[in-house]
Structures are given as C-alpha cells and as structure tokens.
Design a protein around this motif. Structure first.
Motif, PDB file in Angstrom:
ATOM      1  N   LEU A 198       0.799  -1.216   0.000  1.00  0.00           N
ATOM      2  CA  LEU A 198       0.000   0.000   0.000  1.00  0.00           C
ATOM      3  C   LEU A 198       0.837   1.274   0.000  1.00  0.00           C
ATOM      4  O   LEU A 198       0.295   2.371  -0.068  1.00  0.00           O
ATOM      5  CB  LEU A 198      -0.930  -0.002   1.229  1.00  0.00           C
ATOM      6  CG  LEU A 198      -1.983  -1.115   1.244  1.00  0.00           C
ATOM      7  CD1 LEU A 198      -2.609  -1.244   2.633  1.00  0.00           C
ATOM      8  CD2 LEU A 198      -3.059  -0.862   0.191  1.00  0.00           C
ATOM      9  N   GLY A 199       2.171   1.106   0.089  1.00  0.00           N
ATOM     10  CA  GLY A 199       3.052   2.268   0.092  1.00  0.00           C
ATOM     11  C   GLY A 199       3.027   3.045   1.387  1.00  0.00           C
ATOM     12  O   GLY A 199       3.332   4.238   1.410  1.00  0.00           O
ATOM     13  N   LEU A 200       2.657   2.369   2.473  1.00  0.00           N
ATOM     14  CA  LEU A 200       2.592   3.020   3.777  1.00  0.00           C
ATOM     15  C   LEU A 200       3.876   2.751   4.560  1.00  0.00           C
ATOM     16  O   LEU A 200       4.445   1.657   4.464  1.00  0.00           O
ATOM     17  CB  LEU A 200       1.390   2.517   4.569  1.00  0.00           C
ATOM     18  CG  LEU A 200       0.020   2.767   3.946  1.00  0.00           C
ATOM     19  CD1 LEU A 200      -1.072   2.087   4.760  1.00  0.00           C
ATOM     20  CD2 LEU A 200      -0.250   4.253   3.836  1.00  0.00           C
ATOM     21  N   PRO A 201       4.342   3.705   5.347  1.00  0.00           N
ATOM     22  CA  PRO A 201       5.564   3.496   6.135  1.00  0.00           C
ATOM     23  C   PRO A 201       5.340   2.470   7.235  1.00  0.00           C
ATOM     24  O   PRO A 201       4.234   2.360   7.782  1.00  0.00           O
ATOM     25  CB  PRO A 201       5.854   4.878   6.714  1.00  0.00           C
ATOM     26  CG  PRO A 201       4.516   5.559   6.754  1.00  0.00           C
ATOM     27  CD  PRO A 201       3.768   5.049   5.553  1.00  0.00           C
ATOM     28  N   ASP A 202       6.386   1.711   7.536  1.00  0.00           N
ATOM     29  CA  ASP A 202       6.310   0.755   8.637  1.00  0.00           C
ATOM     30  C   ASP A 202       6.319   1.538   9.940  1.00  0.00           C
ATOM     31  O   ASP A 202       7.225   2.339  10.183  1.00  0.00           O
ATOM     32  CB  ASP A 202       7.512  -0.198   8.582  1.00  0.00           C
ATOM     33  CG  ASP A 202       7.284  -1.439   9.421  1.00  0.00           C
ATOM     34  OD1 ASP A 202       6.129  -1.836   9.583  1.00  0.00           O
ATOM     35  OD2 ASP A 202       8.271  -2.000   9.928  1.00  0.00           O
ATOM     36  N   PRO A 203       5.321   1.371  10.801  1.00  0.00           N
ATOM     37  CA  PRO A 203       5.245   2.159  12.026  1.00  0.00           C
ATOM     38  C   PRO A 203       6.362   1.793  12.998  1.00  0.00           C
ATOM     39  O   PRO A 203       6.977   0.723  12.876  1.00  0.00           O
ATOM     40  CB  PRO A 203       3.869   1.799  12.596  1.00  0.00           C
ATOM     41  CG  PRO A 203       3.544   0.474  12.006  1.00  0.00           C
ATOM     42  CD  PRO A 203       4.183   0.447  10.658  1.00  0.00           C
ATOM     43  N   PRO A 204       6.631   2.653  13.966  1.00  0.00           N
ATOM     44  CA  PRO A 204       7.668   2.360  14.960  1.00  0.00           C
ATOM     45  C   PRO A 204       7.379   1.070  15.723  1.00  0.00           C
ATOM     46  O   PRO A 204       6.236   0.602  15.786  1.00  0.00           O
ATOM     47  CB  PRO A 204       7.610   3.580  15.891  1.00  0.00           C
ATOM     48  CG  PRO A 204       6.962   4.654  15.088  1.00  0.00           C
ATOM     49  CD  PRO A 204       5.997   3.962  14.174  1.00  0.00           C
ATOM     50  N   ALA A 205       8.426   0.508  16.305  1.00  0.00           N
ATOM     51  CA  ALA A 205       8.305  -0.776  17.004  1.00  0.00           C
ATOM     52  C   ALA A 205       7.322  -0.701  18.161  1.00  0.00           C
ATOM     53  O   ALA A 205       6.720  -1.712  18.534  1.00  0.00           O
ATOM     54  CB  ALA A 205       9.678  -1.224  17.499  1.00  0.00           C
ATOM     55  N   ARG A 206       7.166   0.488  18.747  1.00  0.00           N
ATOM     56  CA  ARG A 206       6.270   0.609  19.906  1.00  0.00           C
ATOM     57  C   ARG A 206       4.795   0.515  19.530  1.00  0.00           C
ATOM     58  O   ARG A 206       3.930   0.358  20.409  1.00  0.00           O
ATOM     59  CB  ARG A 206       6.527   1.941  20.621  1.00  0.00           C
ATOM     60  CG  ARG A 206       6.174   3.171  19.807  1.00  0.00           C
ATOM     61  CD  ARG A 206       6.396   4.462  20.591  1.00  0.00           C
ATOM     62  NE  ARG A 206       6.044   5.640  19.823  1.00  0.00           N
ATOM     63  CZ  ARG A 206       6.859   6.244  18.964  1.00  0.00           C
ATOM     64  NH1 ARG A 206       8.085   5.760  18.771  1.00  0.00           N
ATOM     65  NH2 ARG A 206       6.462   7.308  18.300  1.00  0.00           N
ATOM     66  N   VAL A 207       4.491   0.614  18.241  1.00  0.00           N
ATOM     67  CA  VAL A 207       3.104   0.522  17.792  1.00  0.00           C
ATOM     68  C   VAL A 207       2.626  -0.908  17.975  1.00  0.00           C
ATOM     69  O   VAL A 207       3.288  -1.863  17.574  1.00  0.00           O
ATOM     70  CB  VAL A 207       2.983   0.943  16.307  1.00  0.00           C
ATOM     71  CG1 VAL A 207       1.574   0.667  15.782  1.00  0.00           C
ATOM     72  CG2 VAL A 207       3.330   2.415  16.155  1.00  0.00           C
ATOM     73  N   THR A 208       1.460  -1.064  18.589  1.00  0.00           N
ATOM     74  CA  THR A 208       0.939  -2.396  18.884  1.00  0.00           C
ATOM     75  C   THR A 208       0.460  -3.093  17.617  1.00  0.00           C
ATOM     76  O   THR A 208       0.242  -2.453  16.577  1.00  0.00           O
ATOM     77  CB  THR A 208      -0.225  -2.320  19.878  1.00  0.00           C
ATOM     78  OG1 THR A 208      -1.333  -1.646  19.250  1.00  0.00           O
ATOM     79  CG2 THR A 208       0.182  -1.577  21.145  1.00  0.00           C
ATOM     80  N   MET A 209       0.273  -4.408  17.731  1.00  0.00           N
ATOM     81  CA  MET A 209      -0.214  -5.188  16.592  1.00  0.00           C
ATOM     82  C   MET A 209      -1.605  -4.730  16.191  1.00  0.00           C
ATOM     83  O   MET A 209      -1.935  -4.662  14.998  1.00  0.00           O
ATOM     84  CB  MET A 209      -0.237  -6.667  16.985  1.00  0.00           C
ATOM     85  CG  MET A 209      -0.417  -7.606  15.816  1.00  0.00           C
ATOM     86  SD  MET A 209       0.927  -7.461  14.637  1.00  0.00           S
ATOM     87  CE  MET A 209       0.006  -7.209  13.136  1.00  0.00           C
ATOM     88  N   GLU A 210      -2.440  -4.390  17.168  1.00  0.00           N
ATOM     89  CA  GLU A 210      -3.786  -3.904  16.881  1.00  0.00           C
ATOM     90  C   GLU A 210      -3.740  -2.607  16.083  1.00  0.00           C
ATOM     91  O   GLU A 210      -4.501  -2.441  15.107  1.00  0.00           O
ATOM     92  CB  GLU A 210      -4.559  -3.701  18.181  1.00  0.00           C
ATOM     93  CG  GLU A 210      -4.951  -4.982  18.896  1.00  0.00           C
ATOM     94  CD  GLU A 210      -3.768  -5.641  19.624  1.00  0.00           C
ATOM     95  OE1 GLU A 210      -3.879  -6.815  19.980  1.00  0.00           O
ATOM     96  OE2 GLU A 210      -2.733  -4.959  19.806  1.00  0.00           O
ATOM     97  N   GLU A 211      -2.853  -1.701  16.467  1.00  0.00           N
ATOM     98  CA  GLU A 211      -2.734  -0.425  15.755  1.00  0.00           C
ATOM     99  C   GLU A 211      -2.201  -0.635  14.340  1.00  0.00           C
ATOM    100  O   GLU A 211      -2.639   0.026  13.387  1.00  0.00           O
ATOM    101  CB  GLU A 211      -1.817   0.520  16.525  1.00  0.00           C
ATOM    102  CG  GLU A 211      -2.386   1.004  17.847  1.00  0.00           C
ATOM    103  CD  GLU A 211      -1.379   1.819  18.648  1.00  0.00           C
ATOM    104  OE1 GLU A 211      -1.725   2.945  19.048  1.00  0.00           O
ATOM    105  OE2 GLU A 211      -0.246   1.339  18.851  1.00  0.00           O
TER     106      GLU A 211
END
Length: 208
Positions: A103-116
């Motif tokens: 989708l061309g979206l950035p990989d979120p930081p490691a602290r972002v939960t699996m749900e988020e």
C-alpha cells in the motif's frame, strides 16, 4: 513484445477459480461484522501447477473490469485489488508489514501495537475501496507454532473487518493447519476450493 505479455491459457481449473472468486466478491458486504460475512476462494494444489499465475491473472482482470466499470481507470485513490505474498517465516508483524509495503505506507515504529498496525491496514483498504484481497503462499502461515497460530488468528480477524473477497493461494492449503482448530474450521467452512493439478494426455478423459 509478444513474449513479454502475460499470456494465460484459461483452462477449466482457471475458469472454476474465476467463478469462485466472483462469488466471494459478491458475498462480501459493506458491513463485515460476523464470520458468516467473509468467504474465501482457495487456490490449492502441488507446486508449479499454476496457482500464482491464476491468482495474479484473476486479480488483474478484475481490477481492469472494475476500473472500467466505475470510470476510475487512472484514479490513484482507488485500489480494487491488493496482492501480497507471505514471507518465508510468518509473524503477525511481518504479515501486516507486507500489506503496508504493497500500500506504500511506512512501517510504524516498534512501539506501535499489533492492533494499531492492523488498524492502519484496515483503514487503508477501506479508504481505497478494496474489494479483492489476494494472499499468495498462504501455506507458510503454519498453525503448528505459537507465532503461526497468532498469525492465522490475526488474518481471520483482519478478513472479517474488510468488505472484500479473499483469495488464498498456496501449496496443498487444505492439508495445512490454517484450517485446523475451531477458528480454522470456521474458515474452511466458508472456503470455495479450486484444486490445481498437472494436466495429463494419456487417457481419453485427460485429453478431453
């Protein structure tokens, strides 16, 4: 130029898969709230029998048809089809990472939960009006390990939140643990399976 084109011979197996994919898309609703609302077209069989070729061809044909029908041929805010391949070692994180990459979206930081992380993918698919999700190499989601079971459960929950038909393509999918256990049995019960095989020519039935 001719050899560079993706020529596909629409054999009976591919035609059967096309009918199943059309049916699961039709069954997809705008409000996915229960397991009964999500159906799956499963393309299964031995390696090198044409599952990936069929899946990508079906996805391309469907995307072209939908863009033409909706007048959104060159609309960059529209993605009727999403296609991802499962990584060699599947975890919840890298599985959703495959969607983010497509989708061309950035990989979120490691602290972002699996749900988020999953929420971001779901929102993107809804915003892009995606109606067909193709997941290739689905047999790599193995339910024998804890990470495999978590990935399988995440995938099932994820599919319930997206108003799209899902295509699972992989090697002998019906024999994997993806369809094992209570959750897997629910998925198996809503699967329309197309079995891919090598075509023989030694008997009258095979020639037919």
């Amino acid at each position: 130029d001719w050899f560079a084109e993706p020529h596909v011979v629409v054999l009976p197996t591919v035609e059967a898969a096309r009918r199943n994919v059309r049916d699961v898309i039709r069954r997809a609703t705008a409000n996915v709230v229960s397991p009964r609302d999500t159906w799956y077209a499963v393309l299964t069989g031995a390696p090198t029998t044409g599952k990936t070729t069929a899946a990508t061809w079906l996805g391309r044909k469907y995307e072209q048809q939908v863009r033409e029908a909706t007048g959104r041929k060159d609309d960059p805010t529209f993605a009727p089809v999403v296609y991802v391949e499962m990584p060699g070692t599947v975890t919840e994180k890298n599985m959703m990472g495959k969607f983010l990459t497509f989708l061309g979206l950035p990989d979120p930081p490691a602290r972002v939960t699996m749900e988020e992380r999953t929420d971001r993918v779901v929102k993107a698919l809804r915003d892009l009006d995606t109606s067909l999700v193709i997941i290739d190499d689905i047999h790599l989601v193995r339910g024998t390990s804890s990470s495999g079971r978590d990935s399988a459960n995440t995938l099932t929950q994820f599919s319930r939140r997206v108003a799209a038909g899902f295509v699972y393509a992989g090697v002998d999918v019906q024999d994997t643990n993806l369809f094992a256990g209570p959750v897997g049995q629910q998925t198996k019960g809503r699967a329309k399976v197309t079995r891919f095989t090598n075509y023989g020519y030694s008997t009258d039935a095979q020639r037919e």
